[in-house]
Scaffold this motif. Structure first.
Motif, mmCIF file in Angstrom:
data_model
loop_
_atom_site.group_PDB
_atom_site.id
_atom_site.type_symbol
_atom_site.label_atom_id
_atom_site.label_comp_id
_atom_site.label_asym_id
_atom_site.label_seq_id
_atom_site.Cartn_x
_atom_site.Cartn_y
_atom_site.Cartn_z
ATOM 1 N N THR A 29 -7.625 -25.840 44.059
ATOM 2 C CA THR A 29 -7.802 -24.405 43.847
ATOM 3 C C THR A 29 -8.027 -24.166 42.366
ATOM 4 O OG1 THR A 29 -6.335 -23.885 45.695
ATOM 5 C CG2 THR A 29 -6.737 -22.131 44.113
ATOM 6 N N ALA A 30 -9.079 -23.401 42.039
ATOM 7 C CA ALA A 30 -9.346 -23.005 40.664
ATOM 8 C C ALA A 30 -8.908 -21.561 40.498
ATOM 9 C CB ALA A 30 -10.831 -23.143 40.339
ATOM 10 N N LEU A 31 -8.259 -21.285 39.362
ATOM 11 C CA LEU A 31 -7.752 -19.938 39.103
ATOM 12 C C LEU A 31 -8.207 -19.456 37.732
ATOM 13 C CD1 LEU A 31 -4.905 -21.697 40.277
ATOM 14 C CD2 LEU A 31 -4.717 -19.352 41.034
ATOM 15 N N ARG A 90 -7.578 -22.527 35.257
ATOM 16 C CA ARG A 90 -6.443 -23.349 35.670
ATOM 17 C C ARG A 90 -6.837 -24.016 36.969
ATOM 18 N NH1 ARG A 90 -1.669 -21.807 37.550
ATOM 19 N NH2 ARG A 90 -2.373 -19.792 38.265
ATOM 20 N N ALA A 91 -6.193 -25.115 37.288
ATOM 21 C CA ALA A 91 -6.475 -25.788 38.552
ATOM 22 C C ALA A 91 -5.206 -26.439 39.083
ATOM 23 C CB ALA A 91 -7.556 -26.842 38.377
ATOM 24 N N GLU A 92 -5.106 -26.433 40.400
ATOM 25 C CA GLU A 92 -4.040 -27.146 41.096
ATOM 26 C C GLU A 92 -4.722 -27.929 42.208
ATOM 27 O OE1 GLU A 92 -1.202 -24.250 42.399
ATOM 28 O OE2 GLU A 92 -0.687 -23.691 40.355
ATOM 29 N N ALA A 93 -4.322 -29.191 42.374
ATOM 30 C CA ALA A 93 -5.000 -30.020 43.366
ATOM 31 C C ALA A 93 -4.095 -31.120 43.898
ATOM 32 C CB ALA A 93 -6.248 -30.654 42.747
ATOM 33 N N ARG A 105 -1.420 -40.021 47.246
ATOM 34 C CA ARG A 105 -1.819 -38.638 46.983
ATOM 35 C C ARG A 105 -1.186 -38.224 45.663
ATOM 36 N NH1 ARG A 105 -2.597 -34.951 51.971
ATOM 37 N NH2 ARG A 105 -3.329 -36.467 53.472
ATOM 38 N N LEU A 106 -2.003 -37.698 44.780
ATOM 39 C CA LEU A 106 -1.526 -37.261 43.471
ATOM 40 C C LEU A 106 -1.595 -35.743 43.387
ATOM 41 C CD1 LEU A 106 -3.395 -39.843 41.238
ATOM 42 C CD2 LEU A 106 -1.092 -40.014 42.162
ATOM 43 N N TRP A 107 -0.579 -35.138 42.793
ATOM 44 C CA TRP A 107 -0.541 -33.700 42.561
ATOM 45 C C TRP A 107 -0.996 -33.471 41.136
ATOM 46 C CZ3 TRP A 107 -0.516 -29.045 44.447
ATOM 47 C CH2 TRP A 107 -0.061 -27.985 43.698
ATOM 48 N N PHE A 108 -2.008 -32.630 40.948
ATOM 49 C CA PHE A 108 -2.541 -32.316 39.625
ATOM 50 C C PHE A 108 -2.372 -30.832 39.358
ATOM 51 C CE2 PHE A 108 -6.003 -30.510 37.151
ATOM 52 C CZ PHE A 108 -5.904 -31.233 35.978
ATOM 53 N N LYS A 109 -1.921 -30.513 38.156
ATOM 54 C CA LYS A 109 -1.841 -29.130 37.692
ATOM 55 C C LYS A 109 -2.369 -29.119 36.267
ATOM 56 C CE LYS A 109 1.475 -25.738 38.912
ATOM 57 N NZ LYS A 109 2.842 -25.286 39.019
#
Length: 119
Positions: A29-31, A90-93, A105-109
């Motif tokens: 998600t891009a914010l 900003r991005a969360e993935a 699975r990696l969490w990116f912020k």
């Protein structure tokens, strides 16, 4: 980001010097500020088609990944105004990574990500 084709590409820097890793899926998600600009859903998990891409050592560019824009949002309006220029997002993935037989699975912020906006 490419508005008309609803795609985005990213420049990646692999931390490895001799190992190629594979991205198996992306749920991102891009914010812009606190407003959702769009989502990326890429990979077999979403399409049913195995579709991974390689990330070789050093700098590389991803293939064009499909973007599901949040039309009518403040963030999408900011993207349209930045056409031909850039803005910070900003991005969360959650990203699927594979190296050999190992998968994770990696969490990116991230924030302050420079996005060039193209037609």
């Amino acid at each position: 980001m490419h508005l008309f084709s609803s795609t985005a590409t990213f420049t990646l820097l692999s931390p490895f010097t001799q190992t190629t890793l594979h991205i198996t899926h992306v749920n991102a998600t891009a914010l812009y500020k606190e407003d959702t600009v769009g989502h990326i859903y890429y990979g077999a998990e979403f399409s049913g088609v195995p579709d991974e891409f390689e990330v070789p050592p050093g700098l590389s560019e991803t293939p064009r990944l499909p973007v599901d824009w949040n039309l009518g949002s403040v963030g999408y309006e900011a993207i349209k105004k930045a056409l031909g220029g850039s803005l910070k997002l900003r991005a969360e993935a959650v990203v699927g990574v594979k190296i050999g037989k190992w998968t994770e699975r990696l969490w990116f912020k991230g924030r302050g990500i420079g996005a060039k906006v193209r037609v």
